[in-house]
Design a protein around this motif. Structure first.
Motif, mmCIF file in Angstrom:
data_model
loop_
_atom_site.group_PDB
_atom_site.id
_atom_site.type_symbol
_atom_site.label_atom_id
_atom_site.label_comp_id
_atom_site.label_asym_id
_atom_site.label_seq_id
_atom_site.Cartn_x
_atom_site.Cartn_y
_atom_site.Cartn_z
ATOM 1 N N LYS A 196 -22.268 22.447 32.388
ATOM 2 C CA LYS A 196 -21.876 23.814 33.255
ATOM 3 C C LYS A 196 -20.027 23.961 33.395
ATOM 4 O O LYS A 196 -20.665 23.487 35.001
ATOM 5 C CB LYS A 196 -22.855 25.058 33.098
ATOM 6 C CG LYS A 196 -23.718 24.688 32.516
ATOM 7 C CD LYS A 196 -25.286 25.834 32.931
ATOM 8 C CE LYS A 196 -26.507 25.376 31.888
ATOM 9 N NZ LYS A 196 -27.528 26.171 32.180
ATOM 10 N N GLY A 197 -20.214 24.899 33.532
ATOM 11 C CA GLY A 197 -18.636 24.961 34.244
ATOM 12 C C GLY A 197 -17.437 25.218 34.258
ATOM 13 O O GLY A 197 -17.398 24.444 33.003
ATOM 14 N N ILE A 198 -16.608 24.764 35.176
ATOM 15 C CA ILE A 198 -15.333 24.109 35.331
ATOM 16 C C ILE A 198 -15.029 23.096 34.613
ATOM 17 O O ILE A 198 -16.375 21.947 35.223
ATOM 18 C CB ILE A 198 -14.405 24.332 36.243
ATOM 19 C CG1 ILE A 198 -14.529 23.946 37.556
ATOM 20 C CG2 ILE A 198 -13.971 26.045 36.085
ATOM 21 C CD1 ILE A 198 -13.158 24.214 38.314
ATOM 22 N N ASP A 199 -14.244 22.510 34.151
ATOM 23 C CA ASP A 199 -13.874 20.710 33.821
ATOM 24 C C ASP A 199 -15.207 19.947 32.915
ATOM 25 O O ASP A 199 -15.996 19.381 33.834
ATOM 26 C CB ASP A 199 -13.048 20.339 35.297
ATOM 27 C CG ASP A 199 -12.297 19.224 34.803
ATOM 28 O OD1 ASP A 199 -11.723 18.895 33.756
ATOM 29 O OD2 ASP A 199 -11.609 18.795 35.697
ATOM 30 N N ALA A 200 -15.501 21.157 32.287
ATOM 31 C CA ALA A 200 -16.918 20.381 31.690
ATOM 32 C C ALA A 200 -16.944 18.671 30.970
ATOM 33 O O ALA A 200 -17.112 17.612 31.028
ATOM 34 C CB ALA A 200 -17.498 21.067 30.711
ATOM 35 N N ILE A 203 -17.493 30.058 23.664
ATOM 36 C CA ILE A 203 -17.267 28.767 23.465
ATOM 37 C C ILE A 203 -16.518 27.652 24.480
ATOM 38 O O ILE A 203 -16.561 28.202 25.621
ATOM 39 C CB ILE A 203 -16.000 28.048 22.479
ATOM 40 C CG1 ILE A 203 -16.261 26.746 22.042
ATOM 41 C CG2 ILE A 203 -15.278 28.564 22.502
ATOM 42 C CD1 ILE A 203 -16.267 26.566 20.428
ATOM 43 N N HIS A 204 -17.582 26.617 24.742
ATOM 44 C CA HIS A 204 -17.787 25.817 26.093
ATOM 45 C C HIS A 204 -17.785 24.612 25.371
ATOM 46 O O HIS A 204 -18.719 23.598 24.553
ATOM 47 C CB HIS A 204 -18.895 26.050 26.817
ATOM 48 C CG HIS A 204 -18.754 25.107 28.315
ATOM 49 N ND1 HIS A 204 -18.299 25.748 29.325
ATOM 50 C CD2 HIS A 204 -19.480 24.345 28.572
ATOM 51 C CE1 HIS A 204 -18.517 24.825 29.701
ATOM 52 N NE2 HIS A 204 -19.098 23.615 29.710
ATOM 53 N N PRO A 205 -16.702 23.531 26.202
ATOM 54 C CA PRO A 205 -16.538 22.191 25.451
ATOM 55 C C PRO A 205 -17.701 21.394 26.448
ATOM 56 O O PRO A 205 -17.396 19.994 26.545
ATOM 57 C CB PRO A 205 -15.311 21.682 26.576
ATOM 58 C CG PRO A 205 -15.107 22.508 27.559
ATOM 59 C CD PRO A 205 -15.637 23.479 27.302
ATOM 60 N N SER A 206 -18.702 21.369 26.357
ATOM 61 C CA SER A 206 -20.070 20.207 26.757
ATOM 62 C C SER A 206 -21.276 20.768 25.912
ATOM 63 O O SER A 206 -20.952 21.299 24.930
ATOM 64 C CB SER A 206 -19.923 20.367 27.756
ATOM 65 O OG SER A 206 -21.051 21.646 27.955
ATOM 66 N N SER A 248 -24.845 29.721 29.814
ATOM 67 C CA SER A 248 -26.768 29.917 29.685
ATOM 68 C C SER A 248 -27.285 30.492 28.968
ATOM 69 O O SER A 248 -28.194 30.556 28.351
ATOM 70 C CB SER A 248 -26.978 30.332 31.677
ATOM 71 O OG SER A 248 -26.818 29.461 32.252
ATOM 72 N N GLY A 249 -26.626 31.177 27.817
ATOM 73 C CA GLY A 249 -27.053 31.965 27.145
ATOM 74 C C GLY A 249 -28.238 31.641 25.747
ATOM 75 O O GLY A 249 -27.145 30.213 25.625
ATOM 76 N N SER A 250 -28.441 32.385 25.222
ATOM 77 C CA SER A 250 -29.082 30.783 23.622
ATOM 78 C C SER A 250 -27.815 31.048 23.430
ATOM 79 O O SER A 250 -26.608 30.853 22.549
ATOM 80 C CB SER A 250 -29.758 31.857 23.640
ATOM 81 O OG SER A 250 -29.169 32.593 22.473
ATOM 82 N N ILE A 251 -28.133 29.661 22.466
ATOM 83 C CA ILE A 251 -26.854 28.727 22.146
ATOM 84 C C ILE A 251 -26.603 29.131 20.439
ATOM 85 O O ILE A 251 -27.857 29.467 19.675
ATOM 86 C CB ILE A 251 -27.803 27.257 22.075
ATOM 87 C CG1 ILE A 251 -26.966 26.972 23.497
ATOM 88 C CG2 ILE A 251 -26.252 26.775 21.400
ATOM 89 C CD1 ILE A 251 -27.225 25.743 24.294
ATOM 90 N N ILE A 252 -26.048 29.406 20.490
ATOM 91 C CA ILE A 252 -25.302 29.445 18.489
ATOM 92 C C ILE A 252 -25.017 27.528 17.241
ATOM 93 O O ILE A 252 -25.646 28.546 16.446
ATOM 94 C CB ILE A 252 -24.925 30.647 18.289
ATOM 95 C CG1 ILE A 252 -24.184 31.924 18.867
ATOM 96 C CG2 ILE A 252 -24.314 31.013 16.912
ATOM 97 C CD1 ILE A 252 -23.441 32.483 19.212
ATOM 98 N N ILE A 253 -24.586 27.252 18.115
ATOM 99 C CA ILE A 253 -24.405 26.802 17.337
ATOM 100 C C ILE A 253 -23.190 25.334 18.043
ATOM 101 O O ILE A 253 -22.943 25.818 19.334
ATOM 102 C CB ILE A 253 -23.072 26.897 16.109
ATOM 103 C CG1 ILE A 253 -22.835 25.527 14.956
ATOM 104 C CG2 ILE A 253 -21.818 27.620 16.689
ATOM 105 C CD1 ILE A 253 -22.448 25.860 13.450
#
Ligand code: GRF
Length: 232
Positions: free
Chosen positions: A152-156, A143-146, A181-186
């Protein structure tokens, strides 16, 4: 509209559409899969996403079992949540490993030992190597906050504020070698308000993370079960 109750109901999702966020896809609502999926959770921080996975399981919204929480940081607060909910956990401190590969191997061995089927990086602040990624191909999510592929990466969250974007969000995606960078699920899209501070925006993003991560787990679990059935 602020979520009152984080249930997987279509009402909830549509109510939210009229309000301040948009989740897509919504076809992951209440996916049916049997038997329980065996999860391994990787975390480095507060563990709020970890806790919401636990809650989704307790509320019968996710037919899953958390076999282990693995943390790389002995001080991380996710450990307290594992203790609170009586979940098996292990500290695999990267600082005592000679290399990234050694750390990855320890993590991988633990996941294999417990027959984990789906690995969830819930605030895991480590890059993982190809061996681990390939071992859990299509079974390792983050899970990534953007709203990926932006920021991408830190402090998004700070990156989004600095760029003055008007809509940001959070994303659950498969993990591949290139970071985030992997494919997006949701994904959930969240408008940035004029008076937002980093703290207020982070809070809203995290509220949506807590909703979309269990949805993504359910969606991937359903795929895993479907593939297993088809191969029989
Ligand atoms: C989340 O915002 C997640 O997107 C990022 O790290 C944060 C973890 O928060 N990868 P928590 O530890 O689950 O509270």
């Amino acid at each position: 509209m602020k979520p009152q109750n984080k249930e997987y109901s279509e009402n909830y999702l549509f109510n939210d559409l009229k309000g301040l966020c948009l989740i897509s896809p919504t076809d992951s609502v209440k996916p049916i899969f049997e038997p329980k999926i065996r999860l391994g959770i990787l975390a480095s921080g507060n563990g709020s996403n970890f806790e919401y996975i636990i809650k989704a399981i307790k509320n019968n919204q996710l037919n899953a079992e958390i076999t282990i929480l693995i943390v790389n940081n002995p001080d991380c607060l996710a450990i307290n949540k594992a203790i609170k909910y009586n979940i098996n956990y292990v500290i695999i401190n990267h600082r005592i490993c000679d290399s990234r590969l050694e750390h990855d191997n320890l993590v991988m061995n633990k996941l294999e030992e417990l027959s984990v089927e789906l690995v969830v990086m819930a605030g895991w602040m480590r890059i993982v190597g190809e061996r681990l990624i390939n071992r859990f191909k299509n079974r390792l999510i983050n899970i990534h906050p953007s709203l990926l592929p932006s920021f991408k990466g830190i402090d998004a969250i700070q990156q989004a504020i600095d760029k003055r974007v008007k809509i940001t969000g959070c994303t659950v995606h498969y993990v591949q070698k290139e970071v985030d960078s992997g494919s997006i699920i949701i994904q959930a899209a969240i408008p940035i308000k004029q008076d937002d501070s980093k703290e207020t925006l982070t809070k809203r993003i995290q509220e949506m993370e807590h909703i979309i991560l269990p949805l993504a787990i359910a969606k991937v679990a359903k795929d895993i079960r479907t593939i297993v059935r088809d191969n029989k």
